[in-house]
Design a protein around this motif. Structure first.
Motif, PDB file in Angstrom:
ATOM      1  N   PRO A   1       0.799  -1.219   0.000  1.00 42.08           N
ATOM      2  CA  PRO A   1       0.000   0.000   0.000  1.00 42.08           C
ATOM      3  C   PRO A   1       0.839   1.281   0.000  1.00 42.08           C
ATOM      4  O   PRO A   1       0.288   2.376  -0.067  1.00 42.08           O
ATOM      5  N   PHE A   2       2.170   1.149   0.044  1.00 41.64           N
ATOM      6  CA  PHE A   2       3.040   2.319   0.184  1.00 41.64           C
ATOM      7  C   PHE A   2       2.697   3.379  -0.861  1.00 41.64           C
ATOM      8  O   PHE A   2       2.610   3.097  -2.051  1.00 41.64           O
ATOM      9  N   GLY A   3       2.484   4.607  -0.382  1.00 34.02           N
ATOM     10  CA  GLY A   3       2.178   5.724  -1.264  1.00 34.02           C
ATOM     11  C   GLY A   3       0.713   5.819  -1.655  1.00 34.02           C
ATOM     12  O   GLY A   3       0.327   6.707  -2.411  1.00 34.02           O
ATOM     13  N   SER A   4      -0.108   4.908  -1.149  1.00 37.84           N
ATOM     14  CA  SER A   4      -1.529   4.899  -1.498  1.00 37.84           C
ATOM     15  C   SER A   4      -2.366   5.640  -0.458  1.00 37.84           C
ATOM     16  O   SER A   4      -1.856   6.108   0.549  1.00 37.84           O
ATOM     17  N   SER A   5      -3.660   5.670  -0.688  1.00 36.02           N
ATOM     18  CA  SER A   5      -4.592   6.364   0.201  1.00 36.02           C
ATOM     19  C   SER A   5      -4.801   5.579   1.496  1.00 36.02           C
ATOM     20  O   SER A   5      -4.482   4.390   1.585  1.00 36.02           O
ATOM     21  N   GLN A   6      -5.388   6.245   2.474  1.00 37.13           N
ATOM     22  CA  GLN A   6      -5.706   5.584   3.735  1.00 37.13           C
ATOM     23  C   GLN A   6      -6.658   4.417   3.504  1.00 37.13           C
ATOM     24  O   GLN A   6      -6.541   3.369   4.150  1.00 37.13           O
ATOM     25  N   GLU A   7      -7.565   4.572   2.571  1.00 36.71           N
ATOM     26  CA  GLU A   7      -8.518   3.499   2.264  1.00 36.71           C
ATOM     27  C   GLU A   7      -7.785   2.228   1.819  1.00 36.71           C
ATOM     28  O   GLU A   7      -8.144   1.122   2.226  1.00 36.71           O
ATOM     29  N   VAL A   8      -6.770   2.384   0.989  1.00 37.48           N
ATOM     30  CA  VAL A   8      -5.990   1.234   0.524  1.00 37.48           C
ATOM     31  C   VAL A   8      -5.263   0.578   1.700  1.00 37.48           C
ATOM     32  O   VAL A   8      -5.230  -0.658   1.822  1.00 37.48           O
ATOM     33  N   TYR A   9      -4.696   1.385   2.580  1.00 37.41           N
ATOM     34  CA  TYR A   9      -4.042   0.849   3.786  1.00 37.41           C
ATOM     35  C   TYR A   9      -5.049   0.100   4.655  1.00 37.41           C
ATOM     36  O   TYR A   9      -4.745  -0.967   5.188  1.00 37.41           O
ATOM     37  N   ASN A  10      -6.240   0.666   4.816  1.00 36.58           N
ATOM     38  CA  ASN A  10      -7.270   0.020   5.636  1.00 36.58           C
ATOM     39  C   ASN A  10      -7.661  -1.334   5.050  1.00 36.58           C
ATOM     40  O   ASN A  10      -7.829  -2.311   5.783  1.00 36.58           O
ATOM     41  N   GLU A  11      -7.791  -1.393   3.731  1.00 34.65           N
ATOM     42  CA  GLU A  11      -8.112  -2.656   3.068  1.00 34.65           C
ATOM     43  C   GLU A  11      -6.980  -3.668   3.242  1.00 34.65           C
ATOM     44  O   GLU A  11      -7.211  -4.859   3.463  1.00 34.65           O
ATOM     45  N   CYS A  12      -5.757  -3.197   3.165  1.00 30.01           N
ATOM     46  CA  CYS A  12      -4.587  -4.053   3.356  1.00 30.01           C
ATOM     47  C   CYS A  12      -4.583  -4.606   4.784  1.00 30.01           C
ATOM     48  O   CYS A  12      -4.374  -5.806   4.991  1.00 30.01           O
ATOM     49  N   ALA A  13      -4.836  -3.751   5.759  1.00 34.58           N
ATOM     50  CA  ALA A  13      -4.859  -4.183   7.159  1.00 34.58           C
ATOM     51  C   ALA A  13      -5.961  -5.210   7.390  1.00 34.58           C
ATOM     52  O   ALA A  13      -5.758  -6.201   8.118  1.00 34.58           O
ATOM     53  N   GLU A  14      -7.108  -5.016   6.775  1.00 32.64           N
ATOM     54  CA  GLU A  14      -8.213  -5.965   6.921  1.00 32.64           C
ATOM     55  C   GLU A  14      -7.843  -7.320   6.312  1.00 32.64           C
ATOM     56  O   GLU A  14      -8.125  -8.376   6.892  1.00 32.64           O
ATOM     57  N   GLN A  15      -7.201  -7.290   5.143  1.00 34.80           N
ATOM     58  CA  GLN A  15      -6.751  -8.519   4.503  1.00 34.80           C
ATOM     59  C   GLN A  15      -5.753  -9.252   5.408  1.00 34.80           C
ATOM     60  O   GLN A  15      -5.862 -10.465   5.618  1.00 34.80           O
ATOM     61  N   ILE A  16      -4.791  -8.512   5.945  1.00 37.52           N
ATOM     62  CA  ILE A  16      -3.792  -9.111   6.833  1.00 37.52           C
ATOM     63  C   ILE A  16      -4.476  -9.701   8.068  1.00 37.52           C
ATOM     64  O   ILE A  16      -4.192 -10.832   8.465  1.00 37.52           O
ATOM     65  N   TYR A  17      -5.391  -8.962   8.653  1.00 41.71           N
ATOM     66  CA  TYR A  17      -6.107  -9.419   9.845  1.00 41.71           C
ATOM     67  C   TYR A  17      -6.796 -10.763   9.580  1.00 41.71           C
ATOM     68  O   TYR A  17      -6.657 -11.712  10.353  1.00 41.71           O
ATOM     69  N   ASN A  18      -7.533 -10.838   8.494  1.00 37.52           N
ATOM     70  CA  ASN A  18      -8.275 -12.061   8.175  1.00 37.52           C
ATOM     71  C   ASN A  18      -7.351 -13.244   7.913  1.00 37.52           C
ATOM     72  O   ASN A  18      -7.620 -14.370   8.353  1.00 37.52           O
ATOM     73  N   LEU A  19      -6.242 -13.012   7.205  1.00 35.81           N
ATOM     74  CA  LEU A  19      -5.295 -14.088   6.911  1.00 35.81           C
ATOM     75  C   LEU A  19      -4.563 -14.547   8.176  1.00 35.81           C
ATOM     76  O   LEU A  19      -4.353 -15.738   8.392  1.00 35.81           O
ATOM     77  N   VAL A  20      -4.186 -13.583   9.019  1.00 30.69           N
ATOM     78  CA  VAL A  20      -3.497 -13.942  10.275  1.00 30.69           C
ATOM     79  C   VAL A  20      -4.442 -14.732  11.182  1.00 30.69           C
ATOM     80  O   VAL A  20      -4.058 -15.736  11.775  1.00 30.69           O
ATOM     81  N   LYS A  21      -5.669 -14.284  11.276  1.00 32.74           N
ATOM     82  CA  LYS A  21      -6.654 -14.978  12.123  1.00 32.74           C
ATOM     83  C   LYS A  21      -6.811 -16.427  11.670  1.00 32.74           C
ATOM     84  O   LYS A  21      -6.803 -17.362  12.483  1.00 32.74           O
ATOM     85  N   ALA A  22      -6.911 -16.640  10.379  1.00 32.00           N
ATOM     86  CA  ALA A  22      -7.033 -18.002   9.832  1.00 32.00           C
ATOM     87  C   ALA A  22      -5.748 -18.785  10.056  1.00 32.00           C
ATOM     88  O   ALA A  22      -5.789 -19.967  10.433  1.00 32.00           O
ATOM     89  N   GLY A  23      -4.607 -18.165   9.845  1.00 30.21           N
ATOM     90  CA  GLY A  23      -3.325 -18.842  10.059  1.00 30.21           C
ATOM     91  C   GLY A  23      -3.122 -19.268  11.505  1.00 30.21           C
ATOM     92  O   GLY A  23      -2.663 -20.385  11.783  1.00 30.21           O
ATOM     93  N   LEU A  24      -3.489 -18.403  12.426  1.00 35.26           N
ATOM     94  CA  LEU A  24      -3.330 -18.735  13.854  1.00 35.26           C
ATOM     95  C   LEU A  24      -4.236 -19.901  14.254  1.00 35.26           C
ATOM     96  O   LEU A  24      -3.897 -20.663  15.156  1.00 35.26           O
ATOM     97  N   SER A  25      -5.350 -20.050  13.575  1.00 34.15           N
ATOM     98  CA  SER A  25      -6.244 -21.171  13.896  1.00 34.15           C
ATOM     99  C   SER A  25      -5.561 -22.510  13.637  1.00 34.15           C
ATOM    100  O   SER A  25      -5.866 -23.506  14.298  1.00 34.15           O
ATOM    101  N   SER A  26      -4.618 -22.538  12.707  1.00 36.86           N
ATOM    102  CA  SER A  26      -3.894 -23.788  12.426  1.00 36.86           C
ATOM    103  C   SER A  26      -2.912 -24.116  13.540  1.00 36.86           C
ATOM    104  O   SER A  26      -2.566 -25.278  13.727  1.00 36.86           O
ATOM    105  N   ILE A  27      -2.479 -23.116  14.293  1.00 33.75           N
ATOM    106  CA  ILE A  27      -1.555 -23.350  15.412  1.00 33.75           C
ATOM    107  C   ILE A  27      -2.307 -23.969  16.583  1.00 33.75           C
ATOM    108  O   ILE A  27      -1.781 -24.799  17.303  1.00 33.75           O
ATOM    109  N   LYS A  28      -3.557 -23.590  16.755  1.00 40.06           N
ATOM    110  CA  LYS A  28      -4.355 -24.087  17.870  1.00 40.06           C
ATOM    111  C   LYS A  28      -4.654 -25.563  17.751  1.00 40.06           C
ATOM    112  O   LYS A  28      -4.912 -26.223  18.737  1.00 40.06           O
ATOM    113  N   GLU A  29      -4.639 -26.079  16.535  1.00 40.09           N
ATOM    114  CA  GLU A  29      -5.015 -27.485  16.314  1.00 40.09           C
ATOM    115  C   GLU A  29      -4.015 -28.448  16.915  1.00 40.09           C
ATOM    116  O   GLU A  29      -2.867 -28.185  17.041  1.00 40.09           O
TER     117      GLU A  29
END
Length: 146
Positions: free
Chosen positions: A118-146
């Motif tokens: 998102p470097f150099g992009s709007s705040q909206e693009v950063y927010n979308e990037c953060a949401e994508q990261i959040y969702n992927l991390v949440k799913a990835g961490l679920s594999s550690i709990k197993e």
């Protein structure tokens, strides 16, 4: 478990992933240490203001300081997560002996595609990037709990 997130400059994506993972792992009661680095990072750069704002409702990354990827970081990590397929390719070329622990964030988080810079992009693009990261991390961490 020690997770290393890798992006290009260590001022946007990987610091957001590091901060988000730290919070989510704690909430899940997981014993996870998290660090981030950049393939082309210098020491000591602050995260972008937009990255700080994008994750402020989850965590405070304003005190993060960038760091370049080092052999020590690679050796001590149990899991090395690149933000894109290109990051993974570079990691595999530089550290072929660590292939088993190198993934993209999408691979780890049961998603597809890359986490675009998102470097150099709007705040909206950063927010979308953060949401994508959040969702992927949440799913990835679920594999550690197993």
């Amino acid at each position: 478990m020690k997770i290393l997130f890798v992006c290009t400059g260590n001022t946007c994506r990987s610091p957001m992933a590091e901060g988000i993972t730290r919070v989510l792992a704690t909430e899940c009661g997981l014993d996870v240490q998290v660090v981030s680095a950049g393939l082309f990072a210098a020491y000591g750069a602050k995260p972008t203001e937009e990255a700080v704002i994008a994750v402020q409702s989850i965590t405070d990354i304003s005190s993060h300081e960038s760091r370049p990827l080092t052999m020590e970081l690679v050796n001590t990590a149990d899991l090395i997560i690149g933000m894109t397929a290109d990051h993974k390719s570079v990691l595999l070329r530089q550290f072929p002996f660590e292939e088993a622990k190198i993934k993209t964030l999408a691979e780890w988080g049961y998603g597809t595609g890359d986490v675009s810079d998102p470097f150099g992009s709007s705040q909206e693009v950063y927010n979308e990037c953060a949401e994508q990261i959040y969702n992927l991390v949440k799913a990835g961490l679920s594999s550690i709990k197993e």
